[in-house]
Scaffold this motif. Structure first.
Motif, PDB file in Angstrom:
ATOM      1  N   PRO A  81       0.808  -1.235   0.000  1.00 51.03           N
ATOM      2  CA  PRO A  81       0.000   0.000   0.000  1.00 51.03           C
ATOM      3  C   PRO A  81       0.836   1.277   0.000  1.00 51.03           C
ATOM      4  CG  PRO A  81      -0.917  -1.604   1.519  1.00 51.03           C
ATOM      5  CD  PRO A  81       0.389  -2.155   1.075  1.00 51.03           C
ATOM      6  N   ILE A  82       1.843   1.349   0.885  1.00 48.95           N
ATOM      7  CA  ILE A  82       2.640   2.575   0.943  1.00 48.95           C
ATOM      8  C   ILE A  82       3.545   2.683  -0.273  1.00 48.95           C
ATOM      9  CG2 ILE A  82       4.546   1.583   2.308  1.00 48.95           C
ATOM     10  CD1 ILE A  82       4.599   4.274   3.821  1.00 48.95           C
ATOM     11  N   PHE A  83       4.043   1.557  -0.785  1.00 51.03           N
ATOM     12  CA  PHE A  83       4.862   1.582  -1.999  1.00 51.03           C
ATOM     13  C   PHE A  83       4.048   2.104  -3.175  1.00 51.03           C
ATOM     14  CE2 PHE A  83       6.156  -0.631  -5.917  1.00 51.03           C
ATOM     15  CZ  PHE A  83       7.460  -0.196  -6.026  1.00 51.03           C
ATOM     16  N   ARG A  84       2.828   1.612  -3.325  1.00 46.97           N
ATOM     17  CA  ARG A  84       1.964   2.073  -4.412  1.00 46.97           C
ATOM     18  C   ARG A  84       1.694   3.557  -4.295  1.00 46.97           C
ATOM     19  NH1 ARG A  84      -3.526   2.896  -4.379  1.00 46.97           N
ATOM     20  NH2 ARG A  84      -4.582   2.881  -6.429  1.00 46.97           N
ATOM     21  N   ASN A  85       1.449   4.032  -3.077  1.00 42.47           N
ATOM     22  CA  ASN A  85       1.184   5.448  -2.864  1.00 42.47           C
ATOM     23  C   ASN A  85       2.364   6.302  -3.310  1.00 42.47           C
ATOM     24  OD1 ASN A  85       1.115   8.045  -1.147  1.00 42.47           O
ATOM     25  ND2 ASN A  85      -0.943   7.207  -0.845  1.00 42.47           N
ATOM     26  N   ILE A  86       3.579   5.891  -2.941  1.00 45.18           N
ATOM     27  CA  ILE A  86       4.782   6.644  -3.314  1.00 45.18           C
ATOM     28  C   ILE A  86       4.983   6.628  -4.821  1.00 45.18           C
ATOM     29  CG2 ILE A  86       7.302   6.716  -3.119  1.00 45.18           C
ATOM     30  CD1 ILE A  86       6.988   5.569  -0.289  1.00 45.18           C
ATOM     31  N   VAL A  87       4.805   5.457  -5.426  1.00 44.91           N
ATOM     32  CA  VAL A  87       5.007   5.317  -6.865  1.00 44.91           C
ATOM     33  C   VAL A  87       4.050   6.206  -7.650  1.00 44.91           C
ATOM     34  CG1 VAL A  87       4.641   3.700  -8.776  1.00 44.91           C
ATOM     35  CG2 VAL A  87       6.045   3.019  -6.836  1.00 44.91           C
ATOM     36  N   ILE A  88       2.805   6.255  -7.222  1.00 42.28           N
ATOM     37  CA  ILE A  88       1.822   7.093  -7.916  1.00 42.28           C
ATOM     38  C   ILE A  88       2.122   8.571  -7.680  1.00 42.28           C
ATOM     39  CG2 ILE A  88      -0.625   7.722  -8.040  1.00 42.28           C
ATOM     40  CD1 ILE A  88      -1.284   4.801  -7.381  1.00 42.28           C
ATOM     41  N   ARG A  89       2.439   8.920  -6.427  1.00 39.82           N
ATOM     42  CA  ARG A  89       2.742  10.326  -6.102  1.00 39.82           C
ATOM     43  C   ARG A  89       3.919  10.855  -6.914  1.00 39.82           C
ATOM     44  NH1 ARG A  89       1.789  13.364  -1.856  1.00 39.82           N
ATOM     45  NH2 ARG A  89       4.001  13.827  -1.611  1.00 39.82           N
ATOM     46  N   GLU A  90       4.926  10.029  -7.094  1.00 36.03           N
ATOM     47  CA  GLU A  90       6.145  10.480  -7.770  1.00 36.03           C
ATOM     48  C   GLU A  90       6.176  10.130  -9.259  1.00 36.03           C
ATOM     49  OE1 GLU A  90       8.182  12.364  -6.311  1.00 36.03           O
ATOM     50  OE2 GLU A  90       7.648  12.093  -4.192  1.00 36.03           O
ATOM     51  N   LYS A  91       5.084   9.516  -9.766  1.00 38.81           N
ATOM     52  CA  LYS A  91       4.994   9.125 -11.174  1.00 38.81           C
ATOM     53  C   LYS A  91       6.181   8.257 -11.594  1.00 38.81           C
ATOM     54  CE  LYS A  91       2.334  13.203 -12.613  1.00 38.81           C
ATOM     55  NZ  LYS A  91       2.273  14.357 -13.547  1.00 38.81           N
ATOM     56  N   ILE A  92       6.496   7.265 -10.778  1.00 40.85           N
ATOM     57  CA  ILE A  92       7.655   6.419 -11.021  1.00 40.85           C
ATOM     58  C   ILE A  92       7.438   5.536 -12.247  1.00 40.85           C
ATOM     59  CG2 ILE A  92       9.072   4.557 -10.062  1.00 40.85           C
ATOM     60  CD1 ILE A  92       9.506   7.325  -8.779  1.00 40.85           C
ATOM     61  N   GLU A  93       8.491   5.402 -13.052  1.00 34.53           N
ATOM     62  CA  GLU A  93       8.453   4.547 -14.239  1.00 34.53           C
ATOM     63  C   GLU A  93       9.361   3.325 -14.106  1.00 34.53           C
ATOM     64  OE1 GLU A  93       8.029   7.973 -17.649  1.00 34.53           O
ATOM     65  OE2 GLU A  93       9.894   7.879 -16.475  1.00 34.53           O
ATOM     66  N   ILE A  94      10.468   3.488 -13.376  1.00 28.09           N
ATOM     67  CA  ILE A  94      11.437   2.403 -13.210  1.00 28.09           C
ATOM     68  C   ILE A  94      11.742   2.239 -11.721  1.00 28.09           C
ATOM     69  CG2 ILE A  94      13.796   1.603 -13.687  1.00 28.09           C
ATOM     70  CD1 ILE A  94      13.700   3.184 -16.280  1.00 28.09           C
ATOM     71  N   VAL A  95      11.650   1.010 -11.225  1.00 33.87           N
ATOM     72  CA  VAL A  95      12.018   0.703  -9.844  1.00 33.87           C
ATOM     73  C   VAL A  95      13.347  -0.036  -9.869  1.00 33.87           C
ATOM     74  CG1 VAL A  95      11.411  -0.602  -7.780  1.00 33.87           C
ATOM     75  CG2 VAL A  95       9.638   0.637  -9.036  1.00 33.87           C
ATOM     76  N   HIS A  96      14.327   0.506  -9.156  1.00 37.18           N
ATOM     77  CA  HIS A  96      15.689  -0.062  -9.145  1.00 37.18           C
ATOM     78  C   HIS A  96      16.000  -0.514  -7.718  1.00 37.18           C
ATOM     79  CE1 HIS A  96      20.068   0.378 -10.779  1.00 37.18           C
ATOM     80  NE2 HIS A  96      19.934  -0.694 -10.013  1.00 37.18           N
ATOM     81  N   GLY A  97      15.996  -1.840  -7.499  1.00 40.19           N
ATOM     82  CA  GLY A  97      16.271  -2.390  -6.179  1.00 40.19           C
ATOM     83  C   GLY A  97      17.748  -2.683  -5.989  1.00 40.19           C
ATOM     84  N   HIS A  98      18.217  -2.578  -4.739  1.00 45.07           N
ATOM     85  CA  HIS A  98      19.631  -2.792  -4.424  1.00 45.07           C
ATOM     86  C   HIS A  98      19.764  -3.720  -3.221  1.00 45.07           C
ATOM     87  CE1 HIS A  98      21.332   0.545  -6.943  1.00 45.07           C
ATOM     88  NE2 HIS A  98      20.089   0.983  -6.821  1.00 45.07           N
ATOM     89  N   GLY A  99      20.596  -4.759  -3.359  1.00 47.99           N
ATOM     90  CA  GLY A  99      20.937  -5.610  -2.224  1.00 47.99           C
ATOM     91  C   GLY A  99      20.174  -6.912  -2.200  1.00 47.99           C
ATOM     92  N   SER A 100      20.900  -8.031  -2.308  1.00 47.53           N
ATOM     93  CA  SER A 100      20.244  -9.336  -2.331  1.00 47.53           C
ATOM     94  C   SER A 100      19.642  -9.716  -0.988  1.00 47.53           C
ATOM     95  CB  SER A 100      21.237 -10.420  -2.768  1.00 47.53           C
ATOM     96  OG  SER A 100      22.382 -10.419  -1.932  1.00 47.53           O
ATOM     97  N   LEU A 101      20.054  -9.056   0.099  1.00 45.58           N
ATOM     98  CA  LEU A 101      19.507  -9.348   1.424  1.00 45.58           C
ATOM     99  C   LEU A 101      18.538  -8.273   1.905  1.00 45.58           C
ATOM    100  CD1 LEU A 101      22.623 -10.818   3.286  1.00 45.58           C
ATOM    101  CD2 LEU A 101      20.770 -12.025   2.125  1.00 45.58           C
TER     102      LEU A 101
END
Length: 479
Positions: A81-101
């Protein structure tokens, strides 16, 4: 073209470390190149909510429960829920994750693909294949990366059973100007002047610096065993150790047991901006890590004019030229011997460490890292054709996934996603498919319960004139 990018990881400032520094430096350089970047991480003590850093870099510190080494408790779905809210608020197009752990990283990739966003993953660690922890971590990677668009990594191809075409190897970098030798200064005409050679006599004190998180995988046990032997064999040598962790108590007990208080200085945790001031107090940097993907700290130490003694593990042998380093096996005897060779080389004045800084400055650049990462974004977004991105027509590659659409990018269709997850194992594949279906249903529920039109869109940080100029230049050359 400019992108709206969300960097997601459990590891970020104010906690010091290589992953944290990488995310920050890469983000600021991408902003300089005209992109919008926000960072999503968990809260650190009293640092919660939204913070702005240099260059308008926005950081979301999300309050989540921490279980071990600054890693959040994995819940799979509660972050959505909070991730979706941030993504919509910031109009995110690409999510770049860091760290296998990083739990947040893996959950963000899953949710991003459910929301129809491009996802990129950068691995900052090396793991084996035999011990229980590595097997569990590799299975987690297999789940998370089954539906990712592209991966920037080291040995993750084998660990997560990835198609090599999905993988790019992009090194870390350092801001060399922040890691200058002690007497490195500017002349009157503005040019940098390297320090004069410092010749060490047979009785001059040599200081060995260690700056690391004091955990098992960082080789703290090796350090505990090696320090008394090194100091016993070399009377005019002392140690400075910076860092914190559960193994700090072992070092303190070793110092007490061997009465080395006047020869070993424990600094405790140090801030990243203080690292240079500690390093320039030494002559040798000792890095006894048991596993390491890159080892940014050894590049920082070389930039400060220190001779490097490090274990020959992971990607470390490929980081610096051989004349800057003395390698050792991750064993007590070999580490002691390698340190002895480094001390002897410095006393014989066979190593010109005062030249290291200028050489390191030409080897690694965050601007180059940002440009290569930007090219990955162009590839996964379909801006670059498969021939330009991969070097040849991927439709001729027999190993290429049938669930990828045209231009070589991952399909968002639910049935294609389930096919990719189903191939992860007899039992694991079914469990992964169940997670994807639940995540998709949760997404539909959120779309009804919290409509997008009810979420306020965040205003963008005003761009600097330099950023606008870079964007015009990119448009001029057709990028």
């Amino acid at each position: 073209m400019p992108y709206n990018i969300a960097m997601v990881s459990d590891f970020f400032f104010p906690q010091p470390g290589g992953v944290e520094s990488h995310i920050y430096q890469l983000s600021t350089k991408l902003i300089d190149r005209g992109h919008k970047v926000v960072i999503i991480t968990h809260a650190y003590e009293e640092r919660t909510g939204v913070r702005y850093l240099t260059n308008g870099l926005k950081v979301y510190y999300v309050p989540f429960f921490i279980i071990y080494r600054a890693t959040t408790f994995p819940t799979v779905f509660s972050f959505f829920p909070i991730f979706r809210n941030i993504v919509i608020r910031e109009k995110i197009e690409i999510v770049h994750g860091h760290g296998s752990l990083s739990s947040l990283c893996h959950e963000a990739i899953l949710h991003a693909r459910t929301m129809g966003l491009r996802a990129v993953f950068t691995d900052h660690s090396l793991f084996g294949f035999a011990d229980a922890a590595s097997i569990l971590a590799n299975k987690l990677l297999k789940f998370s990366l089954s539906d990712v668009d592209h991966v920037i990594c080291e040995n993750t191809v084998l660990r997560a059973s990835l198609d090599p075409l999905m993988v790019s190897v992009i090194p870390n970098a350092v801001v060399a100007e922040n890691f200058r030798p002690r007497n490195y200064s500017s002349s009157e005409n503005g040019y940098q002047v390297a320090p004069l050679p410092q010749y060490l006599g047979p009785h001059d004190t040599i200081t060995i610096v260690v700056i690391s998180r004091l955990f098992y995988n960082k080789g703290t046990d090796l350090l505990v065993a090696a320090i008394p032997r090194i100091l016993s064999a070399h009377p005019n040598v002392r140690f400075i150790i910076g860092g914190s962790g559960p193994k700090a108590i072992d070092l303190e007990q070793m110092i007490e047991k061997n009465v080395l208080q006047d020869r070993v200085e424990m600094l405790g945790p140090i801030r990243h901006e203080e690292v240079r001031n500690v390093m320039v107090r030494g002559h040798i940097y000792l890095h006894p890590s048991l596993t390491e993907a890159f080892g940014t700290v050894i590049v920082e130490a070389a930039s400060c004019g220190l001779y490097i003694v490090c274990t020959q593990v992971g990607g470390i042998p490929e980081v610096l030229p051989g004349y800057m380093t003395v390698f050792a096996k991750p064993e007590e005897d070999d580490l002691v011997a390698a340190t002895g060779r480094a001390i002897a080389a410095l006393r014989a004045n066979k190593v010109r460490t005062e030249e290291f800084h200028d050489e390191v400055k030409t080897m690694y650049s965050w601007t180059d890292v940002a440009e290569r990462t930007e090219r990955v974004y162009d590839g996964v977004s379909g801006v670059l054709s498969e021939a330009d991105f991969y070097g040849y027509d991927i439709t001729d590659a027999g190993s290429w996934s049938a669930t990828r659409g045209r231009s070589g990018v991952q399909s968002f269709a639910l049935i294609d996603r389930l096919k990719r997850y189903y191939g992860c194992g007899i039992w694991a594949g079914k469990l992964f498919c169940l997670c994807v279906v639940i995540d998709y249903l949760l997404f539909l529920l959120l779309e009804i319960w919290a409509p997008r039109e009810n979420i306020d869109i965040a205003k963008n940080w005003p761009k600097k004139e330099k950023v606008d100029r870079i964007q015009r230049d990119r448009s001029k050359f057709g990028r």
